[in-house]
Design an enzyme around this catalytic site. Structure first.
Site: not given
Ligand code: PEP
Length: 254
Positions: A9, A11, A98, A100, A170, A176, A216
């Site tokens: 992803n 973003k 997601h 976000e 998630e 992040g 992460s």
């Molecule tokens: C994501 O945006 O779905 C995500 C898991 O981000 P990150 O791997 O940067 O934590």
């Protein structure tokens, strides 16, 4: 045996030229070094880069996903795009719900169910995201929160349609932040999600649905996470912006 899936992803990162360069780099590494076909690879760039990314991966093992869709087929929805438009440019996957999108664009699980329905009607696979905030985990509400997100987000989705649904767990506190759920914490939630799917759709579907972990994930922790019984790959944010790191994560899944 479930085929593992690793999705990146991006973003809101990379302009068109940068996106084309990164897709080309990933495509090259996959072509030269990816020898096992057990894992599915999906890259989700910005909407701006979808059409050209889909062209760049034609005939390769890399598929392209969108980061969002609107639930309608077309209409007066300024700034949006539909599943039908995505399928017309050979986009095969879409991230739905997601955290976000939920946090900054007020997306609800109920809305996600309409988006999943719309994606499925176009043969697009939904990567439906669920997960608790830090506060919800600390107050031990995470199972309840995830159960609600599953019930509402999958409302109206039939057993047949579930073959086009992948769930991504998630934990919001791990996205992040550099904090990863431990493999035990992640496995516990993944097993819970699979049990919820079994309750709603039966064992045949719960045995085959893929449940990805996101938060992460890096080359250094992917192997341990992906070796858990109910973790079928990952949704990768930051680490998917570096072709070599993303590829190492893919290799950890096969
Ligand atoms: C994501 O945006 O779905 C995500 C898991 O981000 P990150 O791997 O940067 O934590």
């Amino acid at each position: 045996m479930r085929r593992k899936l690793v999705a990146g992803n991006w973003k809101m990162h990379k302009n068109l030229t940068e996106s084309q360069a990164l897709i080309t780099e990933i495509r090259g590494i996959v072509r030269d070094e990816f020898r096992k076909s057990q894992a599915e690879i999906v890259v989700c760039p910005t909407a701006l880069a979808l059409a050209s990314a889909a062209k760049l991966v034609e005939g390769t093992d890399v598929q392209i996903g969108a980061q969002n869709i609107h639930e309608a087929i077309e209409g007066a929805f300024t700034g949006e795009w539909s599943a039908q438009m995505l399928s017309s440019i050979s986009v095969t996957h879409a991230i739905i719900g997601h955290s976000e999108r939920r946090q900054y664009f007020n997306e609800t699980s109920k809305q996600c169910s309409l988006k999943i329905k719309s994606a499925v009607s176009e043969g697009i696979t939904s990567l439906y995201c669920v997960g608790e905030t830090l506060e919800e985990r600390e107050s031990e509400k995470h199972f309840e929160v995830i159960e609600d997100q599953l019930n509402e987000g999958l409302e109206g989705i039939t057993a047949d349609e579930m073959s086009n649904v992948v769930i991504a767990y998630e934990p919001v506190w791990a996205i992040g932040t550099g904090k990863t759920a431990s493999s035990d914490q992640a496995q516990e939630v993944h097993a819970f999600i699979r049990a919820q799917v079994e309750k709603k759709y039966g064992k045949a579907i719960s045995d085959t649905i893929r449940i990805l972990y996101g938060g992460s994930v890096k080359p250094g922790n992917a192997g341990e996470l992906f070796s858990q019984a109910d973790i079928d790959g990952g949704l990768i944010g930051g680490a998917s912006l570096k072709a070599r790191d993303f590829f190492e994560i893919i290799q950890a899944a096969v």
